[in-house]
Motif scaffolding. Sequence first.
Motif, PDB file in Angstrom:
ATOM      1  N   TYR A  23       0.819  -1.213   0.000  1.00  0.00           N
ATOM      2  CA  TYR A  23       0.000   0.000   0.000  1.00  0.00           C
ATOM      3  C   TYR A  23       0.852   1.263   0.000  1.00  0.00           C
ATOM      4  CZ  TYR A  23      -4.588  -2.171   0.471  1.00  0.00           C
ATOM      5  OH  TYR A  23      -5.753  -2.856   0.226  1.00  0.00           O
ATOM      6  N   ALA A  24       2.047   1.174   0.567  1.00  0.00           N
ATOM      7  CA  ALA A  24       2.932   2.335   0.586  1.00  0.00           C
ATOM      8  C   ALA A  24       3.760   2.461  -0.682  1.00  0.00           C
ATOM      9  CB  ALA A  24       3.863   2.250   1.798  1.00  0.00           C
ATOM     10  N   GLY A  25       3.611   1.504  -1.603  1.00  0.00           N
ATOM     11  CA  GLY A  25       4.368   1.557  -2.850  1.00  0.00           C
ATOM     12  C   GLY A  25       5.822   1.181  -2.687  1.00  0.00           C
ATOM     13  N   ILE A  26       6.119   0.335  -1.702  1.00  0.00           N
ATOM     14  CA  ILE A  26       7.496  -0.063  -1.405  1.00  0.00           C
ATOM     15  C   ILE A  26       7.657  -1.546  -1.706  1.00  0.00           C
ATOM     16  CG2 ILE A  26       9.253  -0.242   0.402  1.00  0.00           C
ATOM     17  CD1 ILE A  26       7.707   1.986   1.891  1.00  0.00           C
ATOM     18  N   GLU A  27       8.697  -1.898  -2.430  1.00  0.00           N
ATOM     19  CA  GLU A  27       8.952  -3.292  -2.752  1.00  0.00           C
ATOM     20  C   GLU A  27       9.348  -4.053  -1.495  1.00  0.00           C
ATOM     21  OE1 GLU A  27      11.742  -5.972  -5.787  1.00  0.00           O
ATOM     22  OE2 GLU A  27      11.667  -3.777  -5.963  1.00  0.00           O
ATOM     23  N   ALA A  28       8.792  -5.234  -1.318  1.00  0.00           N
ATOM     24  CA  ALA A  28       9.095  -6.036  -0.141  1.00  0.00           C
ATOM     25  C   ALA A  28      10.567  -6.411  -0.100  1.00  0.00           C
ATOM     26  CB  ALA A  28       8.235  -7.299  -0.142  1.00  0.00           C
ATOM     27  N   HIS A  29      11.084  -6.570   1.124  1.00  0.00           N
ATOM     28  CA  HIS A  29      12.470  -7.014   1.276  1.00  0.00           C
ATOM     29  C   HIS A  29      12.603  -8.439   0.756  1.00  0.00           C
ATOM     30  CE1 HIS A  29      16.305  -7.997   3.161  1.00  0.00           C
ATOM     31  NE2 HIS A  29      16.479  -6.697   3.321  1.00  0.00           N
ATOM     32  N   PRO A  30      13.730  -8.769   0.103  1.00  0.00           N
ATOM     33  CA  PRO A  30      13.875 -10.111  -0.476  1.00  0.00           C
ATOM     34  C   PRO A  30      13.733 -11.253   0.521  1.00  0.00           C
ATOM     35  CG  PRO A  30      15.574  -8.637  -1.322  1.00  0.00           C
ATOM     36  CD  PRO A  30      14.865  -7.887  -0.244  1.00  0.00           C
ATOM     37  N   ARG A  31      14.031 -11.012   1.807  1.00  0.00           N
ATOM     38  CA  ARG A  31      13.936 -12.107   2.777  1.00  0.00           C
ATOM     39  C   ARG A  31      12.505 -12.358   3.240  1.00  0.00           C
ATOM     40  NH1 ARG A  31      14.653 -10.367   8.672  1.00  0.00           N
ATOM     41  NH2 ARG A  31      16.069 -12.116   8.973  1.00  0.00           N
ATOM     42  N   MET A  32      11.586 -11.443   2.975  1.00  0.00           N
ATOM     43  CA  MET A  32      10.214 -11.607   3.435  1.00  0.00           C
ATOM     44  C   MET A  32       9.567 -12.804   2.752  1.00  0.00           C
ATOM     45  SD  MET A  32       8.871  -7.685   3.889  1.00  0.00           S
ATOM     46  CE  MET A  32       9.475  -6.702   5.282  1.00  0.00           C
ATOM     47  N   GLN A  33       8.752 -13.542   3.509  1.00  0.00           N
ATOM     48  CA  GLN A  33       8.233 -14.824   3.052  1.00  0.00           C
ATOM     49  C   GLN A  33       6.717 -14.850   2.866  1.00  0.00           C
ATOM     50  OE1 GLN A  33      10.206 -16.889   6.429  1.00  0.00           O
ATOM     51  NE2 GLN A  33      11.118 -18.206   4.866  1.00  0.00           N
ATOM     52  N   GLY A  34       6.059 -13.723   3.070  1.00  0.00           N
ATOM     53  CA  GLY A  34       4.614 -13.685   2.950  1.00  0.00           C
ATOM     54  C   GLY A  34       4.154 -13.245   1.574  1.00  0.00           C
ATOM     55  N   GLU A  35       2.887 -12.901   1.501  1.00  0.00           N
ATOM     56  CA  GLU A  35       2.264 -12.399   0.281  1.00  0.00           C
ATOM     57  C   GLU A  35       1.442 -11.170   0.651  1.00  0.00           C
ATOM     58  OE1 GLU A  35       2.708 -13.677  -2.696  1.00  0.00           O
ATOM     59  OE2 GLU A  35       3.732 -15.554  -2.131  1.00  0.00           O
ATOM     60  N   SER A  36       1.376 -10.203  -0.229  1.00  0.00           N
ATOM     61  CA  SER A  36       0.514  -9.054   0.014  1.00  0.00           C
ATOM     62  C   SER A  36      -0.949  -9.483  -0.049  1.00  0.00           C
ATOM     63  CB  SER A  36       0.770  -7.954  -1.016  1.00  0.00           C
ATOM     64  OG  SER A  36      -0.191  -6.915  -0.869  1.00  0.00           O
ATOM     65  N   LEU A  37      -1.712  -9.045   0.942  1.00  0.00           N
ATOM     66  CA  LEU A  37      -3.141  -9.332   0.988  1.00  0.00           C
ATOM     67  C   LEU A  37      -3.963  -8.325   0.192  1.00  0.00           C
ATOM     68  CD1 LEU A  37      -3.409 -10.113   4.821  1.00  0.00           C
ATOM     69  CD2 LEU A  37      -3.168 -11.763   2.946  1.00  0.00           C
ATOM     70  N   ARG A  38      -3.308  -7.412  -0.465  1.00  0.00           N
ATOM     71  CA  ARG A  38      -4.039  -6.332  -1.138  1.00  0.00           C
ATOM     72  C   ARG A  38      -5.038  -6.836  -2.178  1.00  0.00           C
ATOM     73  NH1 ARG A  38      -1.308  -0.787  -3.608  1.00  0.00           N
ATOM     74  NH2 ARG A  38      -3.281   0.359  -3.879  1.00  0.00           N
ATOM     75  N   PRO A  39      -4.689  -7.831  -3.005  1.00  0.00           N
ATOM     76  CA  PRO A  39      -5.714  -8.319  -3.938  1.00  0.00           C
ATOM     77  C   PRO A  39      -6.953  -8.856  -3.225  1.00  0.00           C
ATOM     78  CG  PRO A  39      -3.540  -9.107  -4.586  1.00  0.00           C
ATOM     79  CD  PRO A  39      -3.394  -8.493  -3.229  1.00  0.00           C
ATOM     80  N   LEU A  40      -6.749  -9.583  -2.122  1.00  0.00           N
ATOM     81  CA  LEU A  40      -7.890 -10.095  -1.365  1.00  0.00           C
ATOM     82  C   LEU A  40      -8.728  -8.953  -0.816  1.00  0.00           C
ATOM     83  CD1 LEU A  40      -6.169 -12.954   0.679  1.00  0.00           C
ATOM     84  CD2 LEU A  40      -7.310 -13.124  -1.538  1.00  0.00           C
ATOM     85  N   LEU A  41      -8.067  -7.901  -0.356  1.00  0.00           N
ATOM     86  CA  LEU A  41      -8.780  -6.760   0.193  1.00  0.00           C
ATOM     87  C   LEU A  41      -9.608  -6.033  -0.868  1.00  0.00           C
ATOM     88  CD1 LEU A  41      -5.952  -5.535   2.558  1.00  0.00           C
ATOM     89  CD2 LEU A  41      -8.262  -6.141   3.298  1.00  0.00           C
ATOM     90  N   ARG A  42      -9.204  -6.164  -2.113  1.00  0.00           N
ATOM     91  CA  ARG A  42      -9.998  -5.585  -3.210  1.00  0.00           C
ATOM     92  C   ARG A  42     -11.129  -6.506  -3.643  1.00  0.00           C
ATOM     93  NH1 ARG A  42      -4.735  -3.705  -5.699  1.00  0.00           N
ATOM     94  NH2 ARG A  42      -4.719  -5.697  -6.782  1.00  0.00           N
ATOM     95  N   GLY A  43     -11.185  -7.685  -3.043  1.00  0.00           N
ATOM     96  CA  GLY A  43     -12.223  -8.637  -3.417  1.00  0.00           C
ATOM     97  C   GLY A  43     -11.806  -9.603  -4.498  1.00  0.00           C
ATOM     98  N   GLU A  44     -10.504  -9.700  -4.756  1.00  0.00           N
ATOM     99  CA  GLU A  44      -9.989 -10.589  -5.788  1.00  0.00           C
ATOM    100  C   GLU A  44      -9.189 -11.712  -5.127  1.00  0.00           C
ATOM    101  OE1 GLU A  44      -7.446  -7.979  -7.912  1.00  0.00           O
ATOM    102  OE2 GLU A  44      -9.041  -6.532  -8.381  1.00  0.00           O
TER     103      GLU A  44
END
Length: 470
Positions: free
Chosen positions: A343-364
């Motif tokens: 949401y802040a327009g920042i690329e995730a750090h390479p070590r991060m292991q999750g997924e952005s929930l933003r598509p789900l929050l849009r209903g997708e």
Amino acid sequence: MPTDQRPNIVMVLTDDHAAHAISAYDDTLLQTPNLDRLAHEGMRFDATYCTNALCAPSRASILTGTYSHVNGVRTLSTHFDAAQPTFVSMLRDAGYQTWLAGKWHLGHGGEHDPQGFDYWEVLDGQGPYWDPELISEHGRRTVSGYTTTILTDLAIERIRHRDPDRPFCLLLHHKAPHRSWDPDTAHAKLFADEDLPEPATLFDDHAGHGRAAREARMRIGRDLNERDLKAPFPPDLSEPERTRWAYQRYLKDYLRCVVSVDENTGRLLDVLDDEGLRDDTIVAYSSDQGFFLGDHGWYDKRFMYDESLRMPLLVRYPPEVPAGSATDAMALNIDFAQTFLDYAGIEAHPRMQGESLRPLLRGERPDGWRDSIYYRYWEHDDNPHHVEAHYGVRTERYKLIYYYARGFGIPGASDRTMEPEWELFDLERDPAELTNVWADPAYAGVREKLRAELARLQAQYADEPCEDSA
């Protein structure tokens, strides 16, 4: 909105708040109108899970977007290296104002103190419910009053004195409703004249589970103490009577603490509205893990059973999140970091292991969204709960748990070893997880598929399996 148009981020994180103690999920026990407001004005996540159901490890995973074996916080005794990348430090580097008020519980002093925050003021360790001592970079101070209200006051103060031209990230981390459940005086008599409904599994004898469940020391009628219950057990009670008496006393205080959290969350939402920030601010409410509310006869968490594994997650962001929406897509606490960064327009750090929930929050729901989750509890045979170390995989229908029952010399884990064992639950036929079908020949094919999926997830997240589970 701030001049750079990026949304503000507010995360309210509680401790041990089970989803079934929020009326937006289940109104059996109480009403939580302010938390329900988040659900009515945003999205309710129905399948959010923690990766390690323990306070400090879950908090480290939320901050870093990584599993415990990556961020180093496996147990309550393995403190956090706060210099490692977190979504907060990345937001600050990108120009966000960053603030933390409340529970830290990741160690104090040197590398363990919060980093990446413009302002932080935290409880000393677990912290008390009344008159807390607060630690900041300027030292220590004691504040008189009820901790849930005090921490909310600190958060509100930051919002009201913000730089209006820059976005902010506020973490409000409550102690409540963690043990020993001391309510505010305003709520001390709530539920006093009623008997709370009992869960169907309050008298579970664990005949359908393995040794780990039978030997855990989390029984409401046996293992809660006088401090928890605010009174000694009455004499001459039978075992079922002790359980019922302790259940009512424990759970009423727990829920009274939840009511304070709910009311203070309402105060925070009102301030965001009054400051004209409602449409400019992502508000997320969650807990570091779930909690047993008499389920299986227990209090506490740690196990991979759903009451412990499942986290509440409510998210409001009017420009993008449909009001009154819900999703049953699987989410993890390691997803929070990447979601906020997205949401802040920042690329995730390479070590991060999750997924952005933003598509789900849009209903997708993106193609290939996860259909299984990996869990690992490291604090083997801890004192006083004595829950054995285990890992496992949960799919929509099944859950496979392997109790490897060794501590591997990790701080906070026992050096005792037990015979490993497996549990397999068919959640469609047995949603309460009462019957282990690991040895049932009818599930032979399911067993092998789940073991393969477990191995795949361990490889994906770079976690080392125990040799005898492979």
